[in-house]
Design an enzyme around this catalytic site. Structure first.
Site, mmCIF file in Angstrom:
data_model
loop_
_atom_site.group_PDB
_atom_site.id
_atom_site.type_symbol
_atom_site.label_atom_id
_atom_site.label_comp_id
_atom_site.label_asym_id
_atom_site.label_seq_id
_atom_site.Cartn_x
_atom_site.Cartn_y
_atom_site.Cartn_z
ATOM 1 N N HIS A 1 -9.978 1.153 2.262
ATOM 2 C CA HIS A 1 -9.471 2.491 2.603
ATOM 3 C C HIS A 1 -10.616 3.445 2.925
ATOM 4 O O HIS A 1 -10.537 4.242 3.869
ATOM 5 C CB HIS A 1 -8.682 3.090 1.427
ATOM 6 N N CYS B 1 0.849 -1.190 0.000
ATOM 7 C CA CYS B 1 0.000 0.000 0.000
ATOM 8 C C CYS B 1 0.884 1.239 0.000
ATOM 9 O O CYS B 1 1.856 1.303 0.758
ATOM 10 C CB CYS B 1 -0.887 -0.009 1.248
ATOM 11 N N HIS C 1 -9.233 -3.783 -1.523
ATOM 12 C CA HIS C 1 -8.232 -2.957 -0.829
ATOM 13 C C HIS C 1 -8.659 -1.481 -0.840
ATOM 14 O O HIS C 1 -8.578 -0.805 0.192
ATOM 15 C CB HIS C 1 -6.878 -3.152 -1.526
ATOM 16 N N GLU C 2 -9.126 -0.998 -2.005
ATOM 17 C CA GLU C 2 -9.478 0.427 -2.096
ATOM 18 C C GLU C 2 -10.762 0.736 -1.313
ATOM 19 O O GLU C 2 -10.849 1.777 -0.659
ATOM 20 C CB GLU C 2 -9.627 0.862 -3.557
HETATM 21 NI NI NI Z 1 -3.617 1.122 -0.164
#
Ligand code: NI
Length: 192
Positions: free
Chosen positions: A149, A103, A145-146
């Protein structure tokens, strides 16, 4: 358009839930400029994705793109530039795959994260049009993953075995060959 500074782990903004984007906000010049900046910043950093939290903005917007050969993730299948606004992810079954992730907000560290293999992603694009798409294989990991966030979650929260965290250098030396072989087999089996 501009490359913005990417905030790193420890910044409170990475731990907050980003807010839904209204139709009016999405059409506004500052939000369209933010989207352009996210794209520029992701490309400048050779990232596969970038969420608004990572440039200090708490809006539910992320960008994803894997072109040709990505310098950070050479084994990832290509993903055309995708702007996801107010995304929602729904797993299509229970199958998981352990993906070695990194990341831009956690510099230098990689770890192994279980991700759903098949998901439906619903989102609006930057023009407000609604999309519902199925993503598979490694590509789903990028979307998950996004969206994490945007919920204030980092990949390090999800690693199954913290003792297996590595630097990028040691991933290259010890883990990359085996991971790439597993990843290519997954993509060959389920697509992307
Ligand atoms: Ni990331």
């Amino acid at each position: 358009m501009a490359v913005r500074e990417i905030v790193t782990v420890g910044a409170p903004v990475l731990r907050e839930r980003a807010r839904e984007v209204t139709t009016t906000q999405l059409g506004s010049a500052p939000v369209q400029e933010l989207i352009d900046d996210l794209i520029d910043t992701m490309r400048a950093a050779s990232g596969a994705g970038l969420a608004a939290n990572q440039v200090g903005e708490l809006l539910r917007i992320a960008v994803i793109e894997v072109r040709g050969t990505n310098a950070r993730y050479p084994y990832k299948p290509p993903i055309p530039l995708t702007v996801i606004v107010n995304p929602a992810i729904e797993p299509l079954d229970d199958e998981l795959f352990e993906i070695n992730e990194g990341c831009l907000s956690v510099p230098g560290v990689r770890g192994v994260v279980p991700r759903n293999v098949r998901v439906r992603v619903r989102y609006r694009d930057r023009d407000g049009a609604e999309h519902s798409v199925v993503r598979r294989g490694l590509t789903t990991g990028t979307f998950q993953h996004e969206v994490d966030h945007l919920d204030g979650v980092l990949f390090t929260d999800r690693v199954g075995d913290p003792s297996a965290l590595t630097s990028w250098e040691h991933f290259e030396r010890h883990d990359r060959a085996a991971f790439e072989a597993r990843a290519r087999a997954l993509v060959a089996r389920v697509g992307s």
